[in-house]
Design an enzyme around this catalytic site. Structure first.
Site, PDB file in Angstrom:
ATOM      1  N   LYS A   1       8.900  -1.447  -3.115  1.00 43.66           N
ATOM      2  CA  LYS A   1       9.759  -1.482  -4.442  1.00 43.66           C
ATOM      3  C   LYS A   1      11.311  -1.944  -4.350  1.00 43.66           C
ATOM      4  O   LYS A   1      11.500  -3.287  -4.121  1.00 43.66           O
ATOM      5  CB  LYS A   1       9.658   0.046  -4.878  1.00 43.66           C
ATOM      6  CG  LYS A   1       8.410   0.812  -4.653  1.00 43.66           C
ATOM      7  CD  LYS A   1       7.560   0.266  -6.017  1.00 43.66           C
ATOM      8  CE  LYS A   1       6.112   0.716  -5.662  1.00 43.66           C
ATOM      9  NZ  LYS A   1       5.936   2.046  -5.512  1.00 43.66           N
TER      10      LYS A   1
ATOM     11  N   ARG B   1      -0.707  -4.938  16.153  1.00 41.83           N
ATOM     12  CA  ARG B   1      -0.956  -3.477  15.536  1.00 41.83           C
ATOM     13  C   ARG B   1       0.001  -2.468  16.162  1.00 41.83           C
ATOM     14  O   ARG B   1       0.330  -1.521  15.508  1.00 41.83           O
ATOM     15  CB  ARG B   1      -2.430  -3.092  15.396  1.00 41.83           C
ATOM     16  CG  ARG B   1      -2.611  -1.769  14.771  1.00 41.83           C
ATOM     17  CD  ARG B   1      -3.832  -1.384  14.524  1.00 41.83           C
ATOM     18  NE  ARG B   1      -4.920  -1.936  15.496  1.00 41.83           N
ATOM     19  CZ  ARG B   1      -5.161  -1.254  16.623  1.00 41.83           C
ATOM     20  NH1 ARG B   1      -4.720  -0.390  17.248  1.00 41.83           N
ATOM     21  NH2 ARG B   1      -6.199  -1.909  17.500  1.00 41.83           N
TER      22      ARG B   1
ATOM     23  N   TYR C   1       4.727  10.880  -6.819  1.00 37.38           N
ATOM     24  CA  TYR C   1       4.011   9.707  -6.912  1.00 37.38           C
ATOM     25  C   TYR C   1       2.639   9.855  -7.196  1.00 37.38           C
ATOM     26  O   TYR C   1       2.025  10.644  -6.430  1.00 37.38           O
ATOM     27  CB  TYR C   1       4.351   8.468  -5.915  1.00 37.38           C
ATOM     28  CG  TYR C   1       3.785   7.551  -5.920  1.00 37.38           C
ATOM     29  CD1 TYR C   1       4.026   6.470  -6.789  1.00 37.38           C
ATOM     30  CD2 TYR C   1       2.651   6.948  -5.179  1.00 37.38           C
ATOM     31  CE1 TYR C   1       3.606   5.277  -7.029  1.00 37.38           C
ATOM     32  CE2 TYR C   1       2.035   5.987  -5.378  1.00 37.38           C
ATOM     33  CZ  TYR C   1       2.372   4.814  -6.341  1.00 37.38           C
ATOM     34  OH  TYR C   1       1.776   3.948  -6.409  1.00 37.38           O
TER      35      TYR C   1
ATOM     36  N   ASP D   1      10.647  11.639   0.043  1.00 38.28           N
ATOM     37  CA  ASP D   1      10.274  10.114  -0.149  1.00 38.28           C
ATOM     38  C   ASP D   1      11.516   9.599  -1.085  1.00 38.28           C
ATOM     39  O   ASP D   1      11.812   9.910  -2.101  1.00 38.28           O
ATOM     40  CB  ASP D   1       8.914  10.231  -1.149  1.00 38.28           C
ATOM     41  CG  ASP D   1       8.741   8.717  -1.670  1.00 38.28           C
ATOM     42  OD1 ASP D   1       9.480   7.898  -1.783  1.00 38.28           O
ATOM     43  OD2 ASP D   1       7.309   8.447  -1.933  1.00 38.28           O
TER      44      ASP D   1
HETATM   45  C1  PLP Z   1       5.151   3.284  -5.090  1.00 42.57           C
HETATM   46  C2  PLP Z   1       5.367   4.483  -4.537  1.00 42.57           C
HETATM   47  C3  PLP Z   1       4.711   4.791  -3.245  1.00 42.57           C
HETATM   48  C4  PLP Z   1       3.508   4.167  -2.508  1.00 42.57           C
HETATM   49  O1  PLP Z   1       3.996   2.891  -2.216  1.00 42.57           O
HETATM   50  P1  PLP Z   1       3.135   1.654  -1.912  1.00 42.57           P
HETATM   51  O2  PLP Z   1       3.865   0.932  -1.148  1.00 42.57           O
HETATM   52  O3  PLP Z   1       2.593   1.209  -3.330  1.00 42.57           O
HETATM   53  O4  PLP Z   1       1.981   2.379  -1.240  1.00 42.57           O
HETATM   54  C5  PLP Z   1       4.971   6.081  -2.864  1.00 42.57           C
HETATM   55  N1  PLP Z   1       6.175   6.885  -3.355  1.00 42.57           N
HETATM   56  C6  PLP Z   1       6.765   6.171  -4.261  1.00 42.57           C
HETATM   57  C7  PLP Z   1       7.797   7.251  -4.961  1.00 42.57           C
HETATM   58  C8  PLP Z   1       6.439   5.037  -4.834  1.00 42.57           C
HETATM   59  O5  PLP Z   1       7.150   4.582  -6.005  1.00 42.57           O
END
Ligand code: PLP
Length: 396
Positions: A205, A55, A108, A180
């Site tokens: 993603k 962890r 998001y 982000d």
């Molecule tokens: C999918 C996504 C998240 C969250 O990511 P996870 O891996 O699903 O927790 C945060 N910001 C954006 C822009 C996303 O597309």
């Protein structure tokens, strides 16, 4: 009955090899045995390198983090168990009760929920403003504003934030700018070069790219903030598993090829949809009819990304027909997979909004978002335009 030899439960030494593996090994071990209390003491004290407990850190996370650091121009970024864990680690590392966070109004979905529900519960005030309008962002600042969270290109309407304007606005005010970068990726923009203090990813993603690992990443410019984010992530259990890190690192080998091909396909698809009589509206940042076209060109340096959104006539019935008429395109609420996926914000990411609130943001029942993949462009365009024909003609 024969006793199991006690040697069976003891660990077998890993075989030595003069040659080294070409593929990245997986190290799933949760615990690491040190040679002596002196050594363990030195490891915890930071005088000796090495792992103690997964962890707190493990080789597969470090290999992955180093790779993304290189892509973002970051130092000592942290891999987390999901994109949301990265958002959370950044917020809890940077904020305390009494602070205010200003978010972009098209974040998001779960980041919006964090702003609306979870942070306020912890005594952190939040509000939202339009990040394409620096005047609106400036007007929303409060004396307690400590952090701004934005996405460079928003989901699903692909609006482009005024990153330069917002960075200039926060520069001398002691406000942290967190970006982000999931949609855009460092292939299109490296937010640290534009004044960001924190960069966040859902590695799930485009970076991992195969919809088989859930992971995040967070990096901060300031070393003290990095340390706080790491402590929060380790203490709250936001860090990642070795196997997911291994999958994502494997995915990154082809990231640039995948991104470039998907982007080329997206531009071609956007033009095909733009010329299609059944399409009411198409959104792609590099098209001249995009509302933020000039900013997209300036900020993203000619990279339009792999996301295309479009709207057809005909409401929910037409939307159902479209999806049924394109069975080979996965209808799934995600993005960044190697293959094309289709999402319908009104029934998934934006279902919590009222129809009126969705309409205000330009998301009707006929509105779709396409995360374009690397398949041949002609195949994809053929499938999708045929599905649109079926949807708008009432067949299917
Ligand atoms: C999918 C996504 C998240 C969250 O990511 P996870 O891996 O699903 O927790 C945060 N910001 C954006 C822009 C996303 O597309």
């Amino acid at each position: 009955m024969t006793d199991t030899p006690k040697t069976l439960v003891r660990r077998t030494p890993w075989p030595d090899s003069a040659s080294r593996p070409v593929g990245t090994p997986i190290q799933p071990s949760v615990v690491y045995a040190s040679e002596s209390p002196d050594m363990l003491d030195a490891q915890y004290g930071g005088q000796m390198p090495g792992y103690t407990y997964a962890r707190e850190g493990h080789p597969n996370a470090d290999v992955l983090a180093a790779k993304i650091d290189g892509m973002e121009g970051a130092t000592d970024g942290l891999v987390t168990g999901s994109g949301m864990a990265a958002v959370m680690a950044a917020m809890l590392g940077a904020l305390k009760a009494g602070d205010h966070v200003l978010g972009g109004d098209q974040l998001y979905g779960r980041s919006l929920r964090l702003m609306h529900e979870e942070l306020p519960r912890m005594g952190i005030a939040t509000s939202l403003a339009d990040p394409t309008d620096v005047g609106a962002m400036a007007a929303a600042l409060r004396p307690e504003t400590r952090l701004i969270l934005i996405e460079t290109v928003s989901n699903p309407t692909l609006r482009v934030a005024d990153l330069a304007g917002i960075a200039a606005m926060v520069r001398d005010r002691g406000i942290l700018l967190a970006v982000d970068n999931t949609f855009t990726t460092p292939r299109a923009i490296r937010p640290f070069e534009h004044g960001a203090d924190i960069v966040i990813h859902s590695v799930t993603k485009l970076l991992a790219g195969h919809s088989d690992a859930t992971l995040g990443y967070v990096a901060a410019r300031d070393a003290a903030l990095r340390k706080r984010i790491l402590d929060v992530a380790v203490t709250m259990g936001l860090t990642a598993s070795p196997f997911d890190c291994w999958l994502a690192e494997r995915g990154l080998y082809s990231f640039e090829l995948r991104y470039d091909r998907a982007e080329e396909n997206a531009a071609a698809l956007a033009d095909a949809l733009g010329a299609h009589p059944g399409v009411r509206r198409v959104l792609y940042p590099l098209r001249p009819d995009h509302p933020d076209h000039n900013r997209a060109v300036g900020l993203l340096g000619g990279r339009g990304g792999n996301m295309v959104s479009f709207e057809i006539e005909g409401g929910r019935d037409a939307a159902n027909r479209l999806v049924r008429a394109a069975p080979d395109i996965a209808f799934a609420p995600t993005l960044g997979d190697i293959g094309t996926t289709l999402s319908h914000p009104a029934t998934s990411s934006h279902r919590a909004l009222t129809p009126e609130a969705r309409a205000e943001k330009g998301m009707s029942e006929g509105f779709f978002r396409v995360s374009v993949g690397v398949e041949p462009a002609a195949l994809l365009i053929g499938e999708l335009t045929a599905a649109i024909d079926a949807a708008v003609s009432g067949q299917g």
